[in-house]
Design a protein around this motif. Structure first.
Motif, PDB file in Angstrom:
ATOM      1  N   THR A  18     -59.638 151.557  78.371  1.00 24.23           N
ATOM      2  CA  THR A  18     -60.637 152.607  78.131  1.00 24.23           C
ATOM      3  C   THR A  18     -61.965 152.015  77.684  1.00 24.23           C
ATOM      4  N   LYS A  19     -61.892 151.032  76.798  1.00 22.23           N
ATOM      5  CA  LYS A  19     -63.113 150.378  76.305  1.00 22.23           C
ATOM      6  C   LYS A  19     -63.890 149.742  77.455  1.00 22.23           C
ATOM      7  N   TRP A  20     -63.173 149.006  78.307  1.00 18.20           N
ATOM      8  CA  TRP A  20     -63.849 148.327  79.418  1.00 18.20           C
ATOM      9  C   TRP A  20     -64.306 149.324  80.490  1.00 18.20           C
ATOM     10  N   LYS A  21     -63.567 150.426  80.638  1.00 18.43           N
ATOM     11  CA  LYS A  21     -63.954 151.468  81.598  1.00 18.43           C
ATOM     12  C   LYS A  21     -65.308 152.049  81.215  1.00 18.43           C
ATOM     13  N   SER A  22     -65.570 152.151  79.905  1.00 18.40           N
ATOM     14  CA  SER A  22     -66.856 152.687  79.442  1.00 18.40           C
ATOM     15  C   SER A  22     -68.006 151.766  79.826  1.00 18.40           C
ATOM     16  N   LEU A  23     -67.687 150.507  80.152  1.00 21.87           N
ATOM     17  CA  LEU A  23     -68.695 149.541  80.603  1.00 21.87           C
ATOM     18  C   LEU A  23     -68.684 149.376  82.117  1.00 21.87           C
ATOM     19  N   LYS A  24     -67.983 150.304  82.769  1.00 24.83           N
ATOM     20  CA  LYS A  24     -67.919 150.331  84.228  1.00 24.83           C
ATOM     21  C   LYS A  24     -67.174 149.140  84.819  1.00 24.83           C
ATOM     22  N   LEU A  25     -66.170 148.660  84.098  1.00 27.87           N
ATOM     23  CA  LEU A  25     -65.307 147.612  84.631  1.00 27.87           C
ATOM     24  C   LEU A  25     -63.859 148.053  84.515  1.00 27.87           C
ATOM     25  N   ASP A  26     -63.166 148.111  85.662  1.00 22.63           N
ATOM     26  CA  ASP A  26     -61.735 148.403  85.652  1.00 22.63           C
ATOM     27  C   ASP A  26     -61.000 147.130  85.249  1.00 22.63           C
ATOM     28  N   LEU A  27     -60.276 147.203  84.166  1.00 23.26           N
ATOM     29  CA  LEU A  27     -59.555 146.028  83.677  1.00 23.26           C
ATOM     30  C   LEU A  27     -58.581 145.543  84.749  1.00 23.26           C
ATOM     31  N   PRO A  28     -58.585 144.240  85.063  1.00 24.25           N
ATOM     32  CA  PRO A  28     -57.655 143.737  86.079  1.00 24.25           C
ATOM     33  C   PRO A  28     -56.207 143.812  85.595  1.00 24.25           C
ATOM     34  N   ASN A  29     -55.284 143.718  86.522  1.00 21.38           N
ATOM     35  CA  ASN A  29     -53.867 143.694  86.165  1.00 21.38           C
ATOM     36  C   ASN A  29     -53.512 142.355  85.523  1.00 21.38           C
ATOM     37  N   ASN A  30     -52.359 142.327  84.910  1.00 16.57           N
ATOM     38  CA  ASN A  30     -51.788 141.075  84.382  1.00 16.57           C
ATOM     39  C   ASN A  30     -52.669 140.405  83.339  1.00 16.57           C
ATOM     40  N   VAL A  31     -53.181 141.209  82.412  1.00 15.97           N
ATOM     41  CA  VAL A  31     -53.981 140.645  81.327  1.00 15.97           C
ATOM     42  C   VAL A  31     -53.478 141.133  79.972  1.00 15.97           C
ATOM     43  N   ILE A  32     -53.856 140.398  78.941  1.00 15.31           N
ATOM     44  CA  ILE A  32     -53.585 140.745  77.547  1.00 15.31           C
ATOM     45  C   ILE A  32     -54.931 140.905  76.857  1.00 15.31           C
ATOM     46  N   CYS A  33     -55.045 141.874  75.954  1.00 16.65           N
ATOM     47  CA  CYS A  33     -56.288 142.071  75.214  1.00 16.65           C
ATOM     48  C   CYS A  33     -56.074 141.772  73.722  1.00 16.65           C
ATOM     49  N   ALA A  34     -57.125 141.277  73.091  1.00 18.93           N
ATOM     50  CA  ALA A  34     -57.075 141.029  71.651  1.00 18.93           C
ATOM     51  C   ALA A  34     -58.445 141.295  71.053  1.00 18.93           C
ATOM     52  N   GLY A  35     -58.459 141.753  69.819  1.00 19.92           N
ATOM     53  CA  GLY A  35     -59.721 142.017  69.145  1.00 19.92           C
ATOM     54  C   GLY A  35     -60.209 143.437  69.375  1.00 19.92           C
ATOM     55  N   GLY A  36     -61.506 143.650  69.225  1.00 19.17           N
ATOM     56  CA  GLY A  36     -62.069 144.986  69.223  1.00 19.17           C
ATOM     57  C   GLY A  36     -62.093 145.509  67.786  1.00 19.17           C
ATOM     58  N   HIS A  37     -62.607 146.699  67.576  1.00 21.48           N
ATOM     59  CA  HIS A  37     -62.689 147.301  66.236  1.00 21.48           C
ATOM     60  C   HIS A  37     -63.393 146.384  65.242  1.00 21.48           C
ATOM     61  N   ASN A  38     -64.553 145.852  65.634  1.00 24.30           N
ATOM     62  CA  ASN A  38     -65.312 144.965  64.756  1.00 24.30           C
ATOM     63  C   ASN A  38     -64.508 143.746  64.303  1.00 24.30           C
ATOM     64  N   ALA A  39     -63.745 143.207  65.214  1.00 23.65           N
ATOM     65  CA  ALA A  39     -62.950 142.017  64.896  1.00 23.65           C
ATOM     66  C   ALA A  39     -63.876 140.895  64.429  1.00 23.65           C
ATOM     67  N   LYS A  40     -63.398 140.135  63.448  1.00 22.35           N
ATOM     68  CA  LYS A  40     -64.226 139.073  62.870  1.00 22.35           C
ATOM     69  C   LYS A  40     -63.889 137.697  63.425  1.00 22.35           C
ATOM     70  N   ALA A  41     -62.850 137.609  64.243  1.00 19.38           N
ATOM     71  CA  ALA A  41     -62.453 136.304  64.769  1.00 19.38           C
ATOM     72  C   ALA A  41     -62.132 136.438  66.247  1.00 19.38           C
ATOM     73  N   GLY A  42     -62.271 135.311  66.963  1.00 20.93           N
ATOM     74  CA  GLY A  42     -61.956 135.318  68.386  1.00 20.93           C
ATOM     75  C   GLY A  42     -62.770 134.267  69.104  1.00 20.93           C
ATOM     76  N   PHE A  43     -62.840 134.364  70.451  1.00 22.08           N
ATOM     77  CA  PHE A  43     -63.667 133.440  71.195  1.00 22.08           C
ATOM     78  C   PHE A  43     -64.963 134.142  71.567  1.00 22.08           C
TER      79      PHE A  43
END
Length: 257
Positions: free
Chosen positions: A180-205
């Motif tokens: 849903t988050k990526w759809k709001s940016l006009k990108l359909d999330l590809p299949n076979n992926v894992i998501c992490a972070g969001g919600h003002n996450a403080k760590a990541g790449f």
């Protein structure tokens, strides 16, 4: 890693409304230095000048996994056995590679962002180099599970490059929410992926290391693929390694692409 900016079309990747930039080095936000005795599987994927281009991880004596989009950077070798890229012994730590990009990869937006690198010679496993296990079959990761992302380089946006390997803890994100988050940016999330972070996450790449591992427990569950210019509200996206186990097994058995 990939930095994605809205409203620009990058013809070479055929992603209208998006502009995708590859970035050298790695940026692990709010990470900490990896102790020398840990994460002995992490690889630096390098070009013909010996420059770090992408991350990767050793899964056997003769294969490293990285992201398929790193193929565009023309990697020719990997470095194993050091957490400090200023301390590389080319004679014992550098291995030339043959690239085995997933045959169905076209762009990060369409998925299949995985590539195997066959080493020119087998790695001598020791107290500095050890492989990491990958899933034995399809694996469903738990929402809100704690995992780690690893890489070299920047430690904050606009910071200076560091050659020391760092890691950060990240929280896995529900796929439906991520989509849903990526759809709001006009990108359909590809299949076979894992998501992490969001919600003002403080760590990541961020502006960081494509091809590096997402480590859940003792398993390499994901491969760094892309995010949206360090936006803390948009989850980072990783290739789900468990969806490619049979392909990986086929390549490893054949010992060639």
């Amino acid at each position: 890693m990939l930095r994605i900016t809205l409203h620009v079309c990058h013809a070479s990747l055929i992603l209208c409304t998006w502009k995708i930039h590859t970035a050298h080095g790695t940026e692990i936000i709010n990470g900490k230095k990896v102790p020398d005795r840990l994460m002995l599987y992490v690889a630096s994927v390098q070009n013909n000048k010996g420059q770090h281009m992408c991350g990767g991880f050793l899964i056997s004596e003769d294969f490293v996994v990285t992201a398929a989009h790193c193929d565009k950077l023309n990697p020719i070798s990997v470095v194993l056995g050091t957490h400090n890229l200023e301390k590389v012994d080319d004679g014992t730590m550098r291995y030339n590679v043959t690239r085995c990009k997933h045959p169905d990869f076209n762009s990060v937006a369409s998925g299949n962002d995985i590539m195997l690198l066959k080493l020119s010679k087998k790695v001598q496993l020791n107290n500095k180099v050890q492989p990491i296990q990958i899933p034995k079959g399809e694996m469903k990761v738990k929402d809100k599970a704690k995992c780690r992302v690893v890489g070299w380089g920047y430690t904050r946006a606009g910071g200076k490059v560091s050659n020391v390997l760092e890691m950060a803890e990240v929280t896995l994100t529900n796929r439906k929410e991520c989509k849903t988050k990526w759809k709001s940016l006009k990108l359909d999330l590809p299949n076979n992926v894992i998501c992490a972070g969001g919600h003002n996450a403080k760590a990541g790449f961020c502006k960081g290391d494509s091809g590096g591992p997402l480590v859940c427990g003792a398993t390499a569950a994901g491969i760094v693929s892309f995010n949206r210019e360090c936006d803390p509200n948009i989850p980072n996206v990783y290739t789900d390694v468990s969806k490619y186990v049979s392909w990986i097994k086929k390549i490893r058995t054949q010992k060639q692409c």
